[in-house]
Design an enzyme around this catalytic site. Structure first.
Site: not given
Length: 365
Positions: A68, A169
């Protein structure tokens, strides 16, 4: 109820643990402890068996934080504010004020997380290979097993996140590719459709292989729908300012009014919230939610001043309507007071913003 606890800062970003993470951590630690090698410590004597399992679980979630932070590094580089990174049941989430609209920036930011996972995984597996080549007995050691487990999981994590299932993602990378060829809204809708397809496919696979995949698929499907809706709202409202949408003829109430009088006033005017004014001075804001907290038998004796919210959430008339909508959503309120130079100019509600969206949809159809 507080659902997360802050444990520190990295790169100036608060790191939080959600209550669901505190529930899942012991489960992961136990799974690693009882799993056979090379992915567990079944053949290790207690209590070392459980110490190694817990250590491996901590390192796994540390890898998730680093994943992250990869996103967050590029987000901050592109001027996006990161509120926090929260670890929860399904991993980690970076809370960003917004996603970069530039396709190149979004693509780089989305790929940064999997790239960090590949770097961690590749480094640990190469380190294992190198040490075991020089020292064959290293393969029998506990560090070898920890490196192998965390390295392998990071590679899998990187690959999994690159699946083009928006809003993962890979889905964001797909949207950035679409956005180079069409409008941002249409690119989001295309990416969301692909994400929903993968969610359904994953759910069907989960029925045959692993029920966890069904749960993950459910959250991907919901996430894709919400992201598409949120993007449509934001992009559409960017064409307006609060001044274009707000109500200028604002009904106000006095702080000395009783709660029962306020309830009757609400019923008459058909609004759910009002600024509280004493002369020309703004004292607070009161809503139907505040009224509901007062027992019926107490409403004649209590005053608006007793229940009003003094911490006023406001905006200005020249603020972009999209930013006003985000402010309403972020603070979970129904309306914003519009204040210019200390003077109440109007009020803009969630209903006003949604009504504007519907008008725009009608014009576009």
């Amino acid at each position: 109820m507080k659902t997360s606890v802050q444990i520190g800062y990295v790169m100036g970003i608060p790191i939080r643990l959600h209550i669901s993470f505190l529930l899942i951590l012991p489960i992961f630690a136990t799974v690693f402890s009882i799993a056979p090698e090379p992915f567990g410590y079944e053949n290790v004597e207690p209590p070392l068996q459980y110490i190694l399992g817990f250590t491996t679980a901590i390192l796994l979630f540390t890898s998730v934080v680093l994943h992250e932070l990869g996103h967050s590094y590029f987000a901050k580089k592109f001027g996006v504010k990161i509120s926090n990174i929260t670890l929860h049941l399904f991993g980690g989430v970076s809370s960003m004020e917004e996603i970069p609209r530039d396709p190149g920036e979004e693509g780089k930011m989305a790929f940064a997380g999997p790239l960090v996972s590949f770097i961690i995984g590749g480094t640990l597996l190469l380190l294992n290979f190198g040490l075991s080549s020089v020292l064959p007995e290293f393969t029998e050691s506990y560090p070898y097993r920890i490196f192998f487990i965390i390295g392998t999981i990071n590679i899998v994590l990187g690959i999994f996140n690159l699946i083009p299932a928006f809003p993962m993602d890979g889905g964001r990378i797909l949207r950035s590719w679409f956005a180079r060829r069409m409008s941002y809204i249409r690119a989001t809708q295309r990416a969301a459709s692909v994400g929903k397809f993968f969610a359904v496919f994953m759910g069907l696979i989960g029925l045959l292989i692993n029920p966890w995949l069904i749960l993950i698929a459910f959250f991907i499907y919901i996430g894709a729908s919400q992201e598409a809706q949120s993007t449509t709202v934001s992009v559409t409202l960017e064409k307006y300012t609060v001044k274009d949408i707000m109500t200028t003829d604002v009904e106000t109430v006095n702080p000395s009014m009783s709660i029962q009088e306020l309830l009757d006033f609400m019923f008459e005017k058909k609004h759910m919230g009002y600024p509280v004014m004493e002369g020309n001075n703004l004292k607070g804001v009161v809503s139907f939610t505040d009224v509901r907290k007062v027992m019926p038998e107490e409403r004649s004796a209590m005053r608006v001043s007793d229940i009003m919210t003094k911490d006023i959430i406001s905006t200005t008339s020249d603020t972009n309507a999209s930013e006003a909508f985000k402010l309403i959503s972020r603070n979970n309120v129904g309306r914003l007071l519009v204040i210019d130079n200390g003077e109440l100019k109007g009020i803009v509600s969630r209903t006003d913003l949604i009504r504007t969206l519907r008008f725009m949809e009608e014009e576009a159809s």
